[in-house]
Design an enzyme around this catalytic site. Structure first.
Site, PDB file in Angstrom:
ATOM      1  N   TYR A   6       0.651   4.735  -7.831  1.00  0.00           N
ATOM      2  CA  TYR A   6       0.292   3.616  -7.073  1.00  0.00           C
ATOM      3  C   TYR A   6       1.293   2.400  -7.510  1.00  0.00           C
ATOM      4  O   TYR A   6       1.912   1.800  -6.702  1.00  0.00           O
ATOM      5  CB  TYR A   6      -0.883   3.123  -7.112  1.00  0.00           C
ATOM      6  CG  TYR A   6      -1.461   1.928  -6.476  1.00  0.00           C
ATOM      7  CD1 TYR A   6      -1.408   1.644  -5.319  1.00  0.00           C
ATOM      8  CD2 TYR A   6      -1.812   0.745  -7.033  1.00  0.00           C
ATOM      9  CE1 TYR A   6      -1.904   0.385  -4.584  1.00  0.00           C
ATOM     10  CE2 TYR A   6      -1.678  -0.552  -6.551  1.00  0.00           C
ATOM     11  CZ  TYR A   6      -1.940  -0.751  -5.226  1.00  0.00           C
ATOM     12  OH  TYR A   6      -2.260  -1.939  -4.446  1.00  0.00           O
TER      13      TYR A   6
ATOM     14  N   THR B  72       1.470  -5.839  -5.798  1.00  0.00           N
ATOM     15  CA  THR B  72       0.465  -5.773  -6.652  1.00  0.00           C
ATOM     16  C   THR B  72       0.693  -6.201  -8.368  1.00  0.00           C
ATOM     17  O   THR B  72       1.757  -6.264  -8.596  1.00  0.00           O
ATOM     18  CB  THR B  72      -0.164  -4.200  -6.691  1.00  0.00           C
ATOM     19  OG1 THR B  72      -1.330  -4.019  -7.663  1.00  0.00           O
ATOM     20  CG2 THR B  72       0.773  -3.458  -7.050  1.00  0.00           C
TER      21      THR B  72
END
Length: 365
Positions: A183, A140
């Site tokens: 995250y 990501t």
């Protein structure tokens, strides 16, 4: 479609040459598994079926591709399920993850367990195999943090980097890692483990650091999958909540282009193993939240009501992928424009012939 749980017997040797897609009933996994199955490849889909919408995706895969899709209901944290799913597999696409920053803030331990420990468990299962399959891992842009040190200026309804190189090309892989949010930490840890297993153990593995992906089979919500979420609300005539000022910019990439990138990476794995690449729409497909709403109003021919809420933790005011390194390594380039991609997604969300069906093409320039 054959369905196995982690208590059933392992498949026999006739399954050699299969492809494993972890999280394969999710949005990206469904599109990838479908493309592979359409080409005649047998695909193992490992998924917990715990996320909203994935059962519909699994049903679509079954109805469309039949026995070319084998569903293993299991978890990447379960070594026994992984061992069965990996049997006879020559390629692995690791997409299974906890995918929302907001969820990671609520439950960091679960987030770490799925993203970091789950990836390490998969890597160890692969390391025990007699012959290593290729491995592509979806990371990501959050591994680069909030990019708070990047000077920005307001330009109309978006932020724009002051640095012209960054403005023209986006964020490249030389950007220092700066994990932000649980995250970001869990995905960043997994990202680094994949790269290190390629270096240390010789796994033919590469990492794709993705920006915002959208398209059919995406059951987006306020926490994740924002393009689909915005479009669903617009089609339904429902209001949106904007966190921040709406001028934050992302590059968006249509799912077909991402699947093309996966296949290009697999074909070039001998050249790219052990490396990480930024993958997104790039500057040509960069939009602010407010600009996307303008496009959706043109698409749906409706006014989209919005309310503002405080900024979310770790939100990037500007992130656009510099994909030139991946393009040089593989020859891949994005093909689907933002307007075309939104029109295709709208057609999937609200097929022609339904009440208030959307026009065939986006009505904005």
């Amino acid at each position: 479609m054959t369905v196995r749980t982690d208590t059933h017997d392992a498949p026999d040797a006739t399954s050699a040459g299969r492809v494993l897609v972890t999280g394969g009933a999710g949005f990206i996994g469904t599109n990838l598994a479908g493309r592979l199955a359409a080409s005649g490849r047998p695909v193992v889909v490992l998924d917990t079926l715990s996320r909203a919408g994935v059962e519909r995706n699994a049903r679509w895969l079954r109805e469309t591709y039949g026995d070319r899709i084998e569903l293993v209901v299991g978890d990447v944290r379960q070594p026994a399920a992984l061992e069965r799913a990996l049997d006879g597999v020559s390629e692995v696409y690791h997409l299974a993850a906890q995918v929302a920053v907001t969820t990671s803030l609520d439950d960091p331990l679960h987030d770490f367990d799925v993203n970091a420990r789950g990836t390490l468990t998969l890597l160890e299962a692969i390391r025990r195999m007699r012959s290593f399959p290729t491995l592509l891992f979806t990371s990501t842009n959050k591994v680069y943090g909030a990019l708070e040190d990047v000077p920005l200026a307001r330009a109309g309804r978006r932020y724009r980097p002051v640095d012209e190189t960054l403005c023209c090309h986006g964020v490249d892989e030389e950007r220092p890692l700066a994990f932000h949010s649980p995250y970001g930490c869990s995905k960043g840890s997994a990202d680094q483990y994949v790269l290190d297993y390629a270096r240390t153990f010789g796994l033919p593995a590469a990492v794709l650091r993705m920006s915002c992906i959208y398209g059919p089979h995406q059951h987006g919500n306020e926490d994740q999958g924002w393009v689909a979420h915005f479009l669903k609300r617009a089609l339904a005539g429902e209001p949106l909540v904007i966190y921040g000022d709406g001028c934050q910019v992302r590059d968006v990439l249509y799912i077909d282009d991402l699947v093309d990138a996966f296949l290009a990476a697999r074909a070039a794995i001998g050249r790219i193993a052990g490396r990480a690449f930024n993958i997104g729409g790039g500057p040509d497909r960069a939009v602010s939240l407010l600009e996307l709403i303008d496009r959706l109003e043109g698409l749906t021919r409706r006014t989209v009501a919005c309310s503002m809420a405080p900024w979310r933790a770790a939100d990037q005011r500007y992130y656009v992928s510099d994909c030139r390194r991946f393009a040089r390594a593989t020859g891949w380039t994005a093909q689907v424009s933002v307007d075309e991609g939104l029109t295709r997604l709208a057609g999937w969300l609200q097929p022609a012939g339904t009440p208030d069906a959307v026009p065939r093409r986006l009505a904005v320039s």
